[in-house]
Design a protein around this motif. Structure first.
Motif, mmCIF file in Angstrom:
data_model
loop_
_atom_site.group_PDB
_atom_site.id
_atom_site.type_symbol
_atom_site.label_atom_id
_atom_site.label_comp_id
_atom_site.label_asym_id
_atom_site.label_seq_id
_atom_site.Cartn_x
_atom_site.Cartn_y
_atom_site.Cartn_z
ATOM 1 N N VAL A 248 0.869 -1.175 0.000
ATOM 2 C CA VAL A 248 0.000 0.000 0.000
ATOM 3 C C VAL A 248 0.906 1.226 0.000
ATOM 4 C CG1 VAL A 248 -1.842 1.250 1.178
ATOM 5 C CG2 VAL A 248 -1.760 -1.256 1.295
ATOM 6 N N GLY A 249 0.954 1.923 -1.140
ATOM 7 C CA GLY A 249 1.889 3.023 -1.311
ATOM 8 C C GLY A 249 1.579 4.231 -0.454
ATOM 9 N N ARG A 250 2.583 5.069 -0.300
ATOM 10 C CA ARG A 250 2.479 6.277 0.523
ATOM 11 C C ARG A 250 1.975 7.455 -0.311
ATOM 12 N NH1 ARG A 250 5.893 5.474 5.278
ATOM 13 N NH2 ARG A 250 6.194 7.709 5.480
ATOM 14 N N HIS A 251 0.899 7.221 -1.051
ATOM 15 C CA HIS A 251 0.276 8.297 -1.827
ATOM 16 C C HIS A 251 -0.388 9.288 -0.881
ATOM 17 C CE1 HIS A 251 0.751 5.994 -5.552
ATOM 18 N NE2 HIS A 251 0.333 4.943 -4.878
ATOM 19 N N PHE A 252 -0.394 10.563 -1.273
ATOM 20 C CA PHE A 252 -1.095 11.553 -0.469
ATOM 21 C C PHE A 252 -2.604 11.378 -0.581
ATOM 22 C CE2 PHE A 252 -3.216 15.719 -0.170
ATOM 23 C CZ PHE A 252 -2.946 15.999 1.154
ATOM 24 N N THR A 253 -3.064 11.092 -1.783
ATOM 25 C CA THR A 253 -4.492 10.868 -1.992
ATOM 26 C C THR A 253 -4.649 9.703 -2.949
ATOM 27 O OG1 THR A 253 -6.595 11.901 -2.613
ATOM 28 C CG2 THR A 253 -4.656 12.520 -3.900
ATOM 29 N N GLY A 254 -5.876 9.427 -3.315
ATOM 30 C CA GLY A 254 -6.187 8.267 -4.140
ATOM 31 C C GLY A 254 -7.516 7.693 -3.706
ATOM 32 N N ARG A 255 -7.755 6.456 -4.110
ATOM 33 C CA ARG A 255 -9.047 5.853 -3.767
ATOM 34 C C ARG A 255 -9.190 5.646 -2.265
ATOM 35 N NH1 ARG A 255 -7.205 2.538 -7.653
ATOM 36 N NH2 ARG A 255 -7.260 0.711 -6.302
ATOM 37 N N TRP A 256 -8.072 5.467 -1.586
ATOM 38 C CA TRP A 256 -8.114 5.193 -0.147
ATOM 39 C C TRP A 256 -7.501 6.372 0.597
ATOM 40 C CZ3 TRP A 256 -11.273 1.417 0.897
ATOM 41 C CH2 TRP A 256 -11.547 0.505 -0.124
ATOM 42 N N PRO A 257 -8.337 7.307 1.074
ATOM 43 C CA PRO A 257 -7.860 8.593 1.599
ATOM 44 C C PRO A 257 -7.531 8.532 3.088
ATOM 45 C CG PRO A 257 -10.251 8.630 1.494
ATOM 46 C CD PRO A 257 -9.822 7.260 1.018
ATOM 47 N N PHE A 258 -6.371 8.003 3.425
ATOM 48 C CA PHE A 258 -6.000 7.841 4.831
ATOM 49 C C PHE A 258 -5.997 9.169 5.569
ATOM 50 C CE2 PHE A 258 -3.355 4.676 2.369
ATOM 51 C CZ PHE A 258 -4.258 3.627 2.535
ATOM 52 N N ASN A 259 -5.517 10.220 4.901
ATOM 53 C CA ASN A 259 -5.489 11.536 5.555
ATOM 54 C C ASN A 259 -6.896 12.057 5.837
ATOM 55 O OD1 ASN A 259 -2.583 12.310 5.675
ATOM 56 N ND2 ASN A 259 -2.709 11.973 3.467
ATOM 57 N N LEU A 260 -7.852 11.736 4.976
ATOM 58 C CA LEU A 260 -9.234 12.159 5.201
ATOM 59 C C LEU A 260 -9.828 11.420 6.394
ATOM 60 C CD1 LEU A 260 -11.714 13.786 4.260
ATOM 61 C CD2 LEU A 260 -12.296 11.857 2.776
ATOM 62 N N TRP A 261 -9.574 10.127 6.492
ATOM 63 C CA TRP A 261 -10.090 9.368 7.637
ATOM 64 C C TRP A 261 -9.530 9.928 8.947
ATOM 65 C CZ3 TRP A 261 -8.576 4.024 5.186
ATOM 66 C CH2 TRP A 261 -9.374 3.805 4.062
ATOM 67 N N ALA A 262 -8.239 10.285 8.917
ATOM 68 C CA ALA A 262 -7.643 10.874 10.115
ATOM 69 C C ALA A 262 -8.294 12.215 10.443
ATOM 70 C CB ALA A 262 -6.141 11.045 9.917
ATOM 71 N N ALA A 263 -8.596 13.005 9.410
ATOM 72 C CA ALA A 263 -9.257 14.294 9.626
ATOM 73 C C ALA A 263 -10.646 14.119 10.216
ATOM 74 C CB ALA A 263 -9.337 15.063 8.307
#
Length: 826
Positions: free
Chosen positions: A596-611
């Motif tokens: 699972v790459g360290r993309h800033f965004t994409g289909r799986w928005p880890f930063n959004l879930w954290a927000a």
């Protein structure tokens, strides 16, 4: 189906702790205007009122991710935002704005008092033209803007009040210096999606894409020709943009496809010459001296009157398999075109050697004799007499390029009898890309046996060195391969994931331009030389679209599993993180053959879930490429045997190491193979309080026999194993056959047009869990394939995912119930 949330373009506010109607303190509200006549007439009186007001709001709201301006110039009148409590003078249209923050999904009604013809907007989106507006809002920070023709008068003073649906609908009106990340930013922000650098390094063709809410799913795409020296624009395309561009060797001309034509752009005088008319289905343009090579496809035309279709092969499930693609040569001077290949099989161009008059091409005949049940023919074509020479037939082939006295080849470890395998005692993964050298006598040499990153692509330089794209653990950097020293060197780009790059292949000290992101850093583009780490910034998405955005920190979290393998991971913290609080957490993984790459965004928005208030743990279980052949080889004939243990063990280690995470409120999710992992984990553990599987595989036999690439992927993931010779693998590792063990609430999401993993894979599990009386939900996305890519559908998908976890992990059912209300029919 969907809630009208800002994730799906909607809004809600509430007075903190109050569920009844109450005026909002005017100290929180700012006013612009009145904008007086004769400068401006009432906005609603115009024949184009809606468009006029939309343009006013677009300017007042500011750019995506930027803090709105404090003043605005309207013709000759300079206006400043000021406190709404101050008295007004004169008459004219007005605008009011106020900040809104919420830490949960809220609903209610906003009432506007004392204004003529009010319109309510949220972050520039029109919600409704009315004095009473029903709104909903997901967790986040927003700007409410109310536009009106004027004030009603002293007898009805201006006010905004709010009535929340329940007492939980709370809002903070305090001014925010920054805002939490939003779904719109992640999807809509402008990014570079292609870079094509001229061979001499002087010119750059740069393509960008962005979205605007008023355009819905239609992107705004622009291609620009820039001077690399000063990054200035010399030409710009927005309509009829160039596709399949290729630079001439002298960097004087750029060939591309546009408007059913092949066109030549002359850099010296910016002129365009059409060299081929009325031509469709053309791709792969490539200069060959003063001519162009191209792939030209003739689509298969089915008999419209036919009531049946006889399959010719397993590949016939692919809608495009019967299309015919051959290689042509276009003489630029005359416009004459000749066909170079003529085969029953499609021919795909790889590379050319002008000095020798040779081309490299591939064909893929039907051949199921060995896993992965496909074969590639590598063929050399003499351009002069069109004589073909078969170089070899390979089962793990990826690509080839001419170089000096031979050629480079990329393929899996089993290439040519397994010469790329590091250790013959271990299983290897055919997707673990390796680099090889083939000399002119046909001798093959592995070049990357001691190189753990998986090679995914190559670009050859003038001196025959290579710039390589690779998967290096959970990053996607660039490497330089030095041919003379047979040495790999990582290029210090400063980004985790290189999305696009171009290199000046003819320079002695090649210029490199690239765009990329890091886990918590939006896209940036730079220029550098290959022999230096000094970089010049060319593009900064963070400055353009995220300047007013705050995000949480990211921390690495690795652990050593029970077998002594290091398992890589990272943890995303909420934007306003407080170590003294207890947070719900989401665990994400793929578990398949890629990290699972360290993309800033994409289909799986880890930063959004954290927000949105979750701690997010992403881990890389055994089976992923980029960590060495032994690690990736554990993907083969496992289907969860290693990776499930890693995820369970990793989640326990994560919880032990992070006291601010509530162990009773941990959710997990994955997609495709990761969706399979989610379902399989549900049969193995009850450590998770809620799960989500997107496009997951529940029945290995069904996926193997029905998915478009099921048999081929299984030829790698289940190498040598079939339902008849290894029924234990196909049954015991299939979540469907252990559905009775599942106790975790499970959300199944699937596109009903999915060709990769047919939607039946979710239906099998849904049927089983329904009959077993388990807690399960199935949500289908209409006309969506394996990935949910279109803008509005993506917002709905993200909303559905987080609403489910809010329901199960935060005990907040309101969002889910708004999206999917119960009906009598149910």
């Amino acid at each position: 189906m969907k809630a009208f949330t800002l994730g799906a373009l909607g809004f809600a506010i509430a007075i903190s702790g109050v569920a009844h109607a109450a005026d909002i303190d005017l100290d929180h509200i700012q006013r612009l205007g009145p904008v007086q006549s004769p400068i401006a007439a009432p906005l609603s009186s115009s024949a184009h009122a809606d468009t006029l007001r939309a343009n006013v709001v677009a300017n007042l709201a500011g750019n995506l991710g930027q803090k709105p301006a404090d003043s605005v110039q309207v013709f000759s009148q300079k206006l400043r935002w000021e406190d709404a409590s101050k008295s007004t003078e004169g008459q004219g249209w007005l605008a009011y704005r106020l900040p809104v923050s919420t830490t949960r999904f809220t609903q209610g009604t906003l009432t506007v008092k004392g204004l003529d013809n009010p319109q309510v907007y949220v972050n520039g989106e029109l919600i409704k033209s009315d004095k009473e507006v029903s709104l909903t809002l997901a967790t986040g920070d927003y700007q409410v803007l109310v536009l009106a023709d004027g004030l009603k008068g002293a007898e009805t003073p201006f006010a905004l009040d709010w009535q929340g649906k329940t007492e939980v609908d709370q809002l903070d009106f305090s001014p925010q210096k920054t805002q939490r990340l939003s779904a719109q930013q992640l999807y809509d922000a402008k990014v570079i999606n292609r870079l094509d650098l001229s061979p001499n390094g002087k010119y750059l063709l740069q393509s960008t894409i962005e979205y605007q809410s008023s355009q819905g799913d239609k992107p705004v795409q622009v291609t620009e020709l820039r001077k690399v020296a000063d990054n200035s624009v010399i030409y710009r395309w927005q309509d009829h943009r160039p596709s399949h561009p290729t630079w001439s060797s002298d960097s004087k001309q750029l060939a591309f496809v546009a408007s059913k034509q092949i066109q030549l752009f002359n850099v010296a005088d910016l002129s365009i010459q059409v060299v081929a008319h009325d031509i469709e289905q053309v791709s792969g343009l490539h200069w060959y001296g003063d001519s162009l090579l191209l792939n030209w496809t003739k689509p298969f035309k089915a008999d419209e009157k036919a009531t049946s279709k006889r399959f010719q092969a397993l590949q016939d499930r692919w809608s495009y398999w019967r299309n015919q693609s051959q290689i042509f040569q276009l003489d630029v001077a005359s416009g004459f075109m000749r066909q170079l290949t003529d085969s029953k099989l499609s021919s795909d161009f790889l590379d050319s050697n002008l000095n020798q008059g040779k081309l490299l091409l591939t064909r893929s005949p039907v051949d199921y004799a060995e896993p992965a049940h496909g074969i590639t023919q590598l063929i050399e074509l003499d351009v002069k007499d069109l004589k073909e020479t078969l170089i070899g037939e390979y089962r793990t082939f990826s690509g080839a390029l001419y170089a000096g006295d031979g050629m480079y080849i990329t393929a899996g470890p089993r290439f040519h009898g397994g010469i790329g395998i590091q250790d013959t005692s271990i299983e290897v993964n055919d997707y673990d890309g390796q680099l090889y050298w083939r000399d002119n006598k046909g001798n093959l040499t592995p070049l990357s046996k001691g190189f753990d990153p998986a090679i995914t692509g190559m670009t050859k330089l003038k001196n025959d060195d290579l710039v390589l794209t690779v998967k290096d653990e959970d990053r996607a950097p660039l490497y330089l391969f030095d041919k003379s020293k047979k040495r790999f060197k990582k290029l210090e780009t400063g980004v985790d994931m290189v999305n696009s790059f171009g290199v000046a292949v003819d320079q002695s000290k090649p210029t490199l331009v690239f765009a990329g992101t890091s886990a918590t850093v939006p896209q940036k583009a730079y220029k550098m030389t290959l022999n230096s780490s000094r970089k010049q910034l060319l593009f900064d998405s963070q400055k353009q679209s995220y300047a007013n955005t705050r995000m949480g920190e990211i921390q690495d979290f690795d652990f050593v599993n029970q077998h002594g393998h290091n398992i890589d991971g990272r943890v995303y913290l909420p934007a306003d993180f407080d170590a003294n609080k207890k947070y719900p957490a989401l665990v994400y993984y793929y578990g398949g053959t890629s990290s699972v790459g360290r993309h800033f965004t994409g289909r799986w928005p880890f930063n959004l879930w954290a927000a949105q208030g979750y701690v997010v743990y992403v881990l890389q279980p055994n089976g992923a490429t980029g960590y060495g052949q032994a690690f990736s080889g554990r993907h083969v004939n496992a289907w969860g045997k290693y990776s499930a243990d890693d995820i369970i063990e990793g989640t326990k280690a994560f919880l032990n190491a992070h006291s601010f995470v509530d162990p009773e409120r941990v959710g997990n999710m994955g997609a495709s193979y990761g969706g399979f992992m989610t379902m399989y984990l549900a049969t193995q553990t009850d450590i998770f309080a809620a799960s989500m599987s997107h496009a997951g595989i529940s029945n290995l036999s069904a996926y193997w026999g029905h998915g478009w690439w099921g048999y081929g992927y299984s030829g790698v993931a289940s190498r040598g194993s079939f339902p008849w010779n290894n029924p234990e693998l196909y049954v015991q590792q299939s979540p469907l056959y252990q559905a009775d063990k599942i106790t975790t609430p499970l959300l199944l999401i699937h596109g009903n047009a999915d060709t990769n993993v047919p939607v039946g894979e979710s239906h099998y599990m849904y049927t089983a869990l329904k009959l077993l009386g388990k807690d399960v939900e199935l949500v289908e996305f209409n006309n969506q394939d394996h990935h949910i890519n279109t803008r509005l559908a993506r917002f709905d998908w993200w909303d559905t995912t987080i609403a489910w976890f809010d329901l199960k992990l935060k005990n907040q059912p309101e969002w889910w119930n708004k999206l999917y209300p119960e009906t009598e029919a149910q």
